[in-house]
Design a protein around this motif. Sequence first.
Motif, PDB file in Angstrom:
ATOM      1  N   SER B 171      44.437  72.474 115.425  1.00  0.00           N
ATOM      2  CA  SER B 171      43.392  72.970 116.307  1.00  0.00           C
ATOM      3  C   SER B 171      44.030  72.542 117.991  1.00  0.00           C
ATOM      4  CB  SER B 171      41.950  72.384 116.168  1.00  0.00           C
ATOM      5  OG  SER B 171      42.274  70.891 116.179  1.00  0.00           O
ATOM      6  N   SER B 172      43.776  71.624 118.371  1.00  0.00           N
ATOM      7  CA  SER B 172      44.269  71.390 119.663  1.00  0.00           C
ATOM      8  C   SER B 172      45.788  71.142 119.874  1.00  0.00           C
ATOM      9  CB  SER B 172      43.509  70.026 120.397  1.00  0.00           C
ATOM     10  OG  SER B 172      43.692  69.071 119.535  1.00  0.00           O
ATOM     11  N   MET B 173      46.350  71.400 120.952  1.00  0.00           N
ATOM     12  CA  MET B 173      47.795  70.973 121.046  1.00  0.00           C
ATOM     13  C   MET B 173      48.042  69.330 121.067  1.00  0.00           C
ATOM     14  SD  MET B 173      49.382  73.840 123.809  1.00  0.00           S
ATOM     15  CE  MET B 173      48.141  73.569 125.131  1.00  0.00           C
ATOM     16  N   TYR B 186      56.025  69.985 121.827  1.00  0.00           N
ATOM     17  CA  TYR B 186      54.334  70.267 121.642  1.00  0.00           C
ATOM     18  C   TYR B 186      54.121  70.964 120.134  1.00  0.00           C
ATOM     19  CZ  TYR B 186      52.439  69.597 126.288  1.00  0.00           C
ATOM     20  OH  TYR B 186      52.254  68.991 127.582  1.00  0.00           O
ATOM     21  N   MET B 188      51.601  73.674 118.751  1.00  0.00           N
ATOM     22  CA  MET B 188      50.604  74.589 119.555  1.00  0.00           C
ATOM     23  C   MET B 188      50.180  75.614 118.258  1.00  0.00           C
ATOM     24  SD  MET B 188      53.038  75.603 122.765  1.00  0.00           S
ATOM     25  CE  MET B 188      51.696  76.437 123.352  1.00  0.00           C
ATOM     26  N   PRO B 189      48.899  75.946 118.408  1.00  0.00           N
ATOM     27  CA  PRO B 189      48.331  76.553 117.405  1.00  0.00           C
ATOM     28  C   PRO B 189      48.673  77.976 117.181  1.00  0.00           C
ATOM     29  CG  PRO B 189      46.631  76.208 119.221  1.00  0.00           C
ATOM     30  CD  PRO B 189      48.007  75.463 119.622  1.00  0.00           C
ATOM     31  N   ASP B 190      49.422  78.589 118.214  1.00  0.00           N
ATOM     32  CA  ASP B 190      49.564  80.206 117.953  1.00  0.00           C
ATOM     33  C   ASP B 190      51.165  80.204 117.955  1.00  0.00           C
ATOM     34  OD1 ASP B 190      50.085  79.044 120.515  1.00  0.00           O
ATOM     35  OD2 ASP B 190      49.687  80.973 121.524  1.00  0.00           O
ATOM     36  N   MET B 191      51.980  78.933 117.854  1.00  0.00           N
ATOM     37  CA  MET B 191      53.361  78.902 118.094  1.00  0.00           C
ATOM     38  C   MET B 191      54.137  77.851 117.291  1.00  0.00           C
ATOM     39  SD  MET B 191      55.106  80.086 121.785  1.00  0.00           S
ATOM     40  CE  MET B 191      55.700  78.460 122.312  1.00  0.00           C
ATOM     41  N   MET B 296      45.728  86.501 113.091  1.00  0.00           N
ATOM     42  CA  MET B 296      46.082  85.153 112.985  1.00  0.00           C
ATOM     43  C   MET B 296      45.433  84.780 111.747  1.00  0.00           C
ATOM     44  SD  MET B 296      48.304  84.579 115.395  1.00  0.00           S
ATOM     45  CE  MET B 296      48.470  82.634 115.074  1.00  0.00           C
ATOM     46  N   GLN B 301      41.437  78.305 111.230  1.00  0.00           N
ATOM     47  CA  GLN B 301      40.941  77.836 112.584  1.00  0.00           C
ATOM     48  C   GLN B 301      39.168  77.907 112.301  1.00  0.00           C
ATOM     49  OE1 GLN B 301      42.421  77.157 115.118  1.00  0.00           O
ATOM     50  NE2 GLN B 301      44.249  77.386 114.165  1.00  0.00           N
TER      51      GLN B 301
END
Lengths: 655, 319
Positions: B171-173, B186, B188-191, B296, B301
Amino acid sequence: MIENIKSFLGSFFVTGDPMIYGADASIALASIGIVFYLTYFKKWKWLWDEWLTTVDHKKIGIMYIIAAILMLFRGGVDALLMRAQLIIPNNTFLTSQHYNEIFTTHGTIMIFFMAMPFIFGLMNIAVPLQIGARDVAFPFLNAVSFWLFFLAAMLFNISFVIGGSPDAGWTSYAPLAGLKLDPGVGENYYLIALQISGIGTLATGVNFLVTIFKMRAPGMTLFKMPMFTWSTLVTSIIVIFAFPVLTIALALMSIDRLFGAHFFTIEAGGSPMMWANLFWIWGHPEVYIVLIPVLGIFSEVISTFAHKTLFGYKAMVWSMIAISVLSFTTWLHHFFTMGNTAMVNSFFSISTMIIAIPTGVKIFNWLFTLNKGRIEFTTAMLWALAFIPNFTIGGITGVMLSLAPADYQYHNSYFLIAHFHNVLIAGTVFGVFAGLHYWWPKMFGHILNERLGKWAFWVFMISYNICFLPMYFIGLMGMTRRMYTFPSGLGWEPLNLIITLGAFGMGVGFLIMVWMIVYSAKYGKRDTTGDPWNGRTLEWATSSPAPEYNFAHIPQVETVDAFAHMKEKGTADSIYKAPFQAIHMPNDSGIPFILSVFFFIAGFGLVFEWYWMAIPGAIGIVVCMILRSFKDHDDHHHIPAEEVEQTERAAGRLS
Amino acid sequence: MKKLAMKLIGACSLLLLFLTGCTNKIAVLNPQGPIARQQYHLIIWSVILTAFIFAVVLIIFIYVLVKFGRKNNHAGYDPNNHGNTKLEITWTLIPVIICILLAVPTVKTLFALDGPPKPAEGMSKKEAITINVTSADWKWIFRYPDEGIQTVNYVVIPEDTPVKFNLFAHSSMNSFWVPELGGQQYTMPDMPMKLWLQADHVGNYLGRSANFSGRGFAGMQFHVLSKTDADYKAWIQNIKDTKPALTMSKYEDLLKPSNVKTSAFSSYPKELDKKDNKAMKKMNHMEHMDIPENHMDLKSQDNDMDGMDMSDDSTKGGK
C-alpha cells in the motif's frame, strides 16, 4: 439528535489528549485577552486604520515579521515536543499519531509560515527603501499577499484543535497522503492552506519583480543595485517559475481527496511518483527561495560591518543567477532511491554538485570582503559571521549527499535531517536574525540591545551545533527520520539525549531574543540619525523609522553603495532639502483583509467538504474582486508639501 | 571570536574521533559486504575532499577575523578593495576540479551498483539467489520463489552470495535499508524495483524502513541473518519441515495494517508468485516500450482499513 451533535463535536474538536485541552484553554484565554485589551483601551479603530487596512510596505513588513516570529514559536514548540519524545528510548510522552502530526506541522509551518514570511517581511521593509521607491509597484496586491498568508497560516494552525492536523509529513507523499491511507480532514488542511498562501506568494513574486524592474531611483542601473535587492529580484523570478507547479500539484491532490480522482494513487492508473516529481520541481527551487534572499542580507551586513565595499560584486550577482537556474535542474536528488536508472542518477548527481561552485564563489567573496576591512562585531555581524562556517558544514554535507550511491546510505536518515537543518538554520534563520538586527532601527527607530542580542546569539548558535552535529552520526548509525520512538540497545541513547539538550538550548536562545525585543522597546537606544551603522545603501539615507513616503525627494544614484558615495561627496542631505512637493501615495483599503477572510471561510468549508460554507466564501471572494475593480479611480491621494516639511522637521532633518 | 574558532576546532576533532574511534556502532561506516563497501569508499573519498574545502574556508575565516577585527590596529584597511580577477578565477576553478574528482567515481559506482556485485579476486562466482520483498503496513514480507517459503520481519541469506531483492509495496511506500550491507531502495506500489546486496560473513544485520509510512512506521524493523551455505540449506529445510503453510486468507490478514512479530511459513499460495512476476514483467515491458499500462491489480489494493485500530502499544511490542 443529541447523540448526533455529540459525535459531530467529538470529531470536529480534537479530543482525548490533555495537551490539546491545554492548547484549547490557552487559545481561548489569549483570544479573550486580546479582545479585552483592544476593547478596554479602545484600540479597535487603531487596529483597523493603522494595520488591517494598511498598504504601506513597511507596516506590511512588520506584520509579516510578527506573524513569522509567532510561527517560529509554534514550529519551535513542535520541535521541542518531538525532541522531548526522543530523549529516551521507548518513550511514551507522545503517541505515534500525535508525533506524526507534530513533525508534519513543524516542517510545514517552518517553511511556509516562518521562513518565507520572515523573508518577505524583510524584503517589504528594505527593498523599496534600497531602490529609492515610495512603495512597491502594487501596494494593494501586497496587502492581499500578506493577508492571504496570514489567514492561511491561521487556517493551518487551527487544525490541531479542530479536526486534526495533517500527518503525512511536510512532503505529503502520495499514496500515504491519499484519502484511503489517510482519511479525515488533516491533509485537507495542508492542501487548502498551502494553496491559499501560495497564491499570496506568487503575487509577492510578481510584485517585487515589477517593483525592482520599474521603480528604481534614477541612475540605479541593475548593476548598481544593492545586493539584497538583487537577491530579491532573483528570488522573485524563482517564485514565479516554481510556485505554479505547487499550485497544480496541490490542486490535483485536492481533487483526489475531495472528489475521488486518482492522479497520485494507482487505483485508476495514477502515479505516486508523479507527486514526488511535482513536489520537488517546486520544492528544490523553494529551498533557494528561502536561501537566496538571506545571501543578500549577509552581503549587506558583512559589507556594512567590515566597513568596506563588497568584494566581487559582479561575481556575487552572477553566482546568484547561476544558483537560481541550477535550482531547477536538481529536483530528482530528493529521490535518488526511487528506482531511477544509473544514467538519470548520474545526471542529477552532477547537476547537484555543480551548485557548490557558485556557492563556493560566494563564500570566498564574503571572506575577502572581510579581508582588509575594519570588522565591527555587532550582533547582526555575529549572525552573519557564524553563517560562514556553519553553512559551509551544511554545504559540504550537501555535496556528500549529491553523490547518488552515497545518498543510498544517507537518504531519509538523520544525516539528511542534520544537513538540511544546517543549511536552513545557519542560512535562513541566522540570515533573518541578522536582517532583523540590521533593519530594526529602520523599522522602529531604536536599536536592539546588543548585550542581550549577543547572549541570544551565543546560546542559540552553540545549542544549534549541539543539536545538529550529532544528528550526522546518529544518521550513519541507521536512525531514520520520522521515527516516533526508537528501541534501546542500538547505541542511539547518548546522541539522542545530546540532541534534545541542544534543542532546548535553542529554545532558551529564542526566549532571550524575545526578552531582548521587549527590553529594547522600552530601553533601546533611539536612532536619531537614520544611519546607525554608517550604512552604504539608500535605506539609511532617510530617517528612522522611515516616513510614510520614504524619501522627501527621490535620491539620484551614481554608483553601487549609493549612500556611502553620497556621504563621501557631501550630498546626503539632497533627499530632504526644502522646497518640498506634494507626494503621490496609495490609499489604504479594507478589501485585502476582507477578501482574505472570505478565502479563510471558503478554505475552511473545503477542508470539511461543507459546500454550504465554501460556496458563499467563494462568492465573497469574487464580490471583493469586483468591488476592487470599481475603485481604481480613487485609490490614491497626495501628501501636501507642508505635511512633508512637518514630518521632516519632526524627524530632526531640517534645522 | 577566538571562542568561535575553538568551538569549530572542537567540532572537527569530534568528527575525527567518530571516524576513527567507534565505527563499529556506526553502521554505514562499518560495511559488511561489497555493495556497502563501494558506497563506503565513495563516502570517505567525499569526506576527504570536502574536509579540504572546509579547512581552507576555516583557515581564511579565522585569519581575517584575527587580523581585521576591530580591536586590532587598522593596518591594511582598504574600503575600496572591490575584487581580484585572478583570485576569483582560482576559487571558481578549484571547486570545478573537486566536482570532477567526485563526479567520476560517482558515475562509475552508480553503473557498478546496477548489476550483481563482482566476486572478489581469486573467488569463484557464486550463483545469485532471488528474494521477493513486499512491504505492507507495517511489516516486511520475504518470499523465496526458488524455495517456496516465506518469512516475515526477518530474512536469511547465504554468506558471500549475491542476493537480488525484488521490492514490492502493498500500500504505502517504504524504503528497504540494511546499512551494513548497502544503501536503500524504495518499495513502491506502482513500480517493482531491485536491490543487490551481499554479506561477506556470517552475521546479523539490522534493517529498517527509511520512508515514513504511517502510524506503525517506527516498528518496521527487520533482521538479515547471514549464514554459511550449509547452515542456510539446513535452515530452509527446517522451515519447510516445521513451519505451517500460508493460506490466502492468512496472507490477507497479514496485509492488514498492524505491527507483527517475526514468523515463517513452509509454503505460500502460488498465485503470489504469479502476481509478482506479472508486475516485474510489466516493469520490464515499460522500460523497453515506454508505454504506461493502466490495468493494475485492483484486488491487491482493495484492502479496507479495518485493521487500523491498532494501539500504540502494539507498535512497540512488534519489534
